[in-house]
Design a protein around this motif. Structure first.
Motif, PDB file in Angstrom:
ATOM      1  N   ALA A 156      90.418  -8.258  64.511  1.00 31.41           N
ATOM      2  CA  ALA A 156      90.944  -9.608  64.584  1.00 31.41           C
ATOM      3  C   ALA A 156      92.246  -9.607  65.368  1.00 31.41           C
ATOM      4  O   ALA A 156      92.899  -8.576  65.514  1.00 31.41           O
ATOM      5  CB  ALA A 156      91.179 -10.164  63.189  1.00 31.41           C
ATOM      6  N   GLU A 157      92.599 -10.770  65.856  1.00 31.72           N
ATOM      7  CA  GLU A 157      93.903 -10.921  66.494  1.00 31.72           C
ATOM      8  C   GLU A 157      94.871 -11.444  65.451  1.00 31.72           C
ATOM      9  O   GLU A 157      94.577 -12.417  64.750  1.00 31.72           O
ATOM     10  CB  GLU A 157      93.812 -11.892  67.669  1.00 31.72           C
ATOM     11  N   CYS A 158      96.016 -10.805  65.365  1.00 33.22           N
ATOM     12  CA  CYS A 158      97.017 -11.256  64.402  1.00 33.22           C
ATOM     13  C   CYS A 158      97.731 -12.489  64.949  1.00 33.22           C
ATOM     14  O   CYS A 158      98.224 -12.467  66.072  1.00 33.22           O
ATOM     15  CB  CYS A 158      98.024 -10.142  64.142  1.00 33.22           C
ATOM     16  N   PRO A 159      97.782 -13.588  64.187  1.00 34.85           N
ATOM     17  CA  PRO A 159      98.441 -14.809  64.662  1.00 34.85           C
ATOM     18  C   PRO A 159      99.956 -14.666  64.735  1.00 34.85           C
ATOM     19  O   PRO A 159     100.623 -15.492  65.359  1.00 34.85           O
ATOM     20  CB  PRO A 159      98.041 -15.859  63.627  1.00 34.85           C
ATOM     21  N   SER A 160     100.480 -13.636  64.125  1.00 35.21           N
ATOM     22  CA  SER A 160     101.931 -13.460  64.096  1.00 35.21           C
ATOM     23  C   SER A 160     102.411 -12.556  65.230  1.00 35.21           C
ATOM     24  O   SER A 160     103.251 -12.939  66.026  1.00 35.21           O
ATOM     25  CB  SER A 160     102.360 -12.888  62.745  1.00 35.21           C
ATOM     26  N   CYS A 161     101.862 -11.331  65.324  1.00 37.42           N
ATOM     27  CA  CYS A 161     102.341 -10.380  66.337  1.00 37.42           C
ATOM     28  C   CYS A 161     101.395 -10.299  67.531  1.00 37.42           C
ATOM     29  O   CYS A 161     101.660  -9.577  68.489  1.00 37.42           O
ATOM     30  CB  CYS A 161     102.590  -9.010  65.719  1.00 37.42           C
ATOM     31  N   GLU A 162     100.260 -11.037  67.498  1.00 31.50           N
ATOM     32  CA  GLU A 162      99.335 -11.146  68.621  1.00 31.50           C
ATOM     33  C   GLU A 162      98.725  -9.820  69.042  1.00 31.50           C
ATOM     34  O   GLU A 162      98.313  -9.640  70.182  1.00 31.50           O
ATOM     35  CB  GLU A 162     100.008 -11.840  69.818  1.00 31.50           C
ATOM     36  N   SER A 163      98.683  -8.877  68.122  1.00 29.88           N
ATOM     37  CA  SER A 163      98.010  -7.610  68.378  1.00 29.88           C
ATOM     38  C   SER A 163      96.575  -7.683  67.884  1.00 29.88           C
ATOM     39  O   SER A 163      96.266  -8.463  66.985  1.00 29.88           O
ATOM     40  CB  SER A 163      98.721  -6.476  67.641  1.00 29.88           C
ATOM     41  N   VAL A 164      95.678  -6.884  68.487  1.00 25.17           N
ATOM     42  CA  VAL A 164      94.340  -6.736  67.954  1.00 25.17           C
ATOM     43  C   VAL A 164      94.409  -5.669  66.867  1.00 25.17           C
ATOM     44  O   VAL A 164      94.791  -4.529  67.131  1.00 25.17           O
ATOM     45  CB  VAL A 164      93.341  -6.353  69.050  1.00 25.17           C
ATOM     46  N   ILE A 165      94.040  -6.057  65.677  1.00 25.32           N
ATOM     47  CA  ILE A 165      94.221  -5.183  64.514  1.00 25.32           C
ATOM     48  C   ILE A 165      92.966  -5.194  63.652  1.00 25.32           C
ATOM     49  O   ILE A 165      92.080  -6.025  63.834  1.00 25.32           O
ATOM     50  CB  ILE A 165      95.449  -5.636  63.685  1.00 25.32           C
ATOM     51  N   ARG A 166      92.909  -4.257  62.732  1.00 28.46           N
ATOM     52  CA  ARG A 166      91.883  -4.274  61.706  1.00 28.46           C
ATOM     53  C   ARG A 166      92.559  -4.728  60.412  1.00 28.46           C
ATOM     54  O   ARG A 166      93.377  -3.997  59.867  1.00 28.46           O
ATOM     55  CB  ARG A 166      91.278  -2.877  61.510  1.00 28.46           C
ATOM     56  N   PRO A 167      92.239  -5.925  59.945  1.00 32.61           N
ATOM     57  CA  PRO A 167      92.885  -6.450  58.730  1.00 32.61           C
ATOM     58  C   PRO A 167      92.644  -5.526  57.536  1.00 32.61           C
ATOM     59  O   PRO A 167      91.556  -4.978  57.372  1.00 32.61           O
ATOM     60  CB  PRO A 167      92.213  -7.796  58.503  1.00 32.61           C
ATOM     61  N   GLU A 168      93.657  -5.357  56.714  1.00 31.35           N
ATOM     62  CA  GLU A 168      93.549  -4.483  55.547  1.00 31.35           C
ATOM     63  C   GLU A 168      93.491  -5.281  54.263  1.00 31.35           C
ATOM     64  O   GLU A 168      94.015  -6.387  54.215  1.00 31.35           O
ATOM     65  CB  GLU A 168      94.761  -3.554  55.489  1.00 31.35           C
ATOM     66  N   ALA A 224      86.811 -19.628  53.805  1.00 29.02           N
ATOM     67  CA  ALA A 224      88.233 -19.954  53.803  1.00 29.02           C
ATOM     68  C   ALA A 224      89.103 -18.759  53.446  1.00 29.02           C
ATOM     69  O   ALA A 224      90.318 -18.836  53.557  1.00 29.02           O
ATOM     70  CB  ALA A 224      88.505 -21.091  52.838  1.00 29.02           C
ATOM     71  N   ALA A 225      88.470 -17.666  53.024  1.00 32.52           N
ATOM     72  CA  ALA A 225      89.260 -16.503  52.621  1.00 32.52           C
ATOM     73  C   ALA A 225      89.834 -15.797  53.846  1.00 32.52           C
ATOM     74  O   ALA A 225      89.163 -15.675  54.863  1.00 32.52           O
ATOM     75  CB  ALA A 225      88.398 -15.539  51.828  1.00 32.52           C
ATOM     76  N   PRO A 226      91.038 -15.334  53.764  1.00 28.73           N
ATOM     77  CA  PRO A 226      91.602 -14.587  54.885  1.00 28.73           C
ATOM     78  C   PRO A 226      90.899 -13.243  55.053  1.00 28.73           C
ATOM     79  O   PRO A 226      90.294 -12.720  54.123  1.00 28.73           O
ATOM     80  CB  PRO A 226      93.071 -14.402  54.485  1.00 28.73           C
ATOM     81  N   LEU A 227      90.984 -12.687  56.259  1.00 34.59           N
ATOM     82  CA  LEU A 227      90.343 -11.407  56.533  1.00 34.59           C
ATOM     83  C   LEU A 227      91.087 -10.262  55.858  1.00 34.59           C
ATOM     84  O   LEU A 227      90.508  -9.239  55.537  1.00 34.59           O
ATOM     85  CB  LEU A 227      90.323 -11.168  58.048  1.00 34.59           C
ATOM     86  N   GLY A 228      92.360 -10.441  55.689  1.00 31.76           N
ATOM     87  CA  GLY A 228      93.192  -9.395  55.113  1.00 31.76           C
ATOM     88  C   GLY A 228      94.586  -9.488  55.700  1.00 31.76           C
ATOM     89  O   GLY A 228      94.934 -10.487  56.328  1.00 31.76           O
ATOM     90  N   ARG A 229      95.325  -8.434  55.523  1.00 30.59           N
ATOM     91  CA  ARG A 229      96.685  -8.422  56.054  1.00 30.59           C
ATOM     92  C   ARG A 229      96.750  -7.620  57.335  1.00 30.59           C
ATOM     93  O   ARG A 229      96.056  -6.631  57.512  1.00 30.59           O
ATOM     94  CB  ARG A 229      97.641  -7.790  55.038  1.00 30.59           C
ATOM     95  N   CYS A 230      97.634  -8.031  58.215  1.00 30.52           N
ATOM     96  CA  CYS A 230      97.889  -7.278  59.438  1.00 30.52           C
ATOM     97  C   CYS A 230      98.633  -5.994  59.094  1.00 30.52           C
ATOM     98  O   CYS A 230      99.664  -6.047  58.436  1.00 30.52           O
ATOM     99  CB  CYS A 230      98.728  -8.137  60.386  1.00 30.52           C
TER     100      CYS A 230
END
Ligand SMILES: [Zn+2]
Length: 50
Positions: free
Chosen positions: A38-50, A5-11
């Motif tokens: 991951a895909e960011c649910p907000s900006c829909e970019s493929v990102i590496r969560p921090e 349930a933990a988030p991957l991180g921040r976009c």
């Protein structure tokens, strides 16, 4: 320990928390740590969560 349930991180683009269900690809970094794209649910970019 389970962290399902933990988030991957921040976009890094918009700063939003990225839920674990948005992970696309897991890979191993040069230093042996697990990384994830991951895909960011907000900006829909493929990102590496921090
Ligand atoms: Zn974003």
């Amino acid at each position: 320990m389970t962290t399902d349930a933990a988030p991957l991180g921040r976009c890094p683009e918009c700063g939003r928390s990225v839920p674990s269900g948005w992970a696309l690809i897991e890979y191993e970094r040069a230093n042996g740590e697990q990384g994830v794209f991951a895909e960011c649910p907000s900006c829909e970019s493929v990102i590496r969560p921090e």
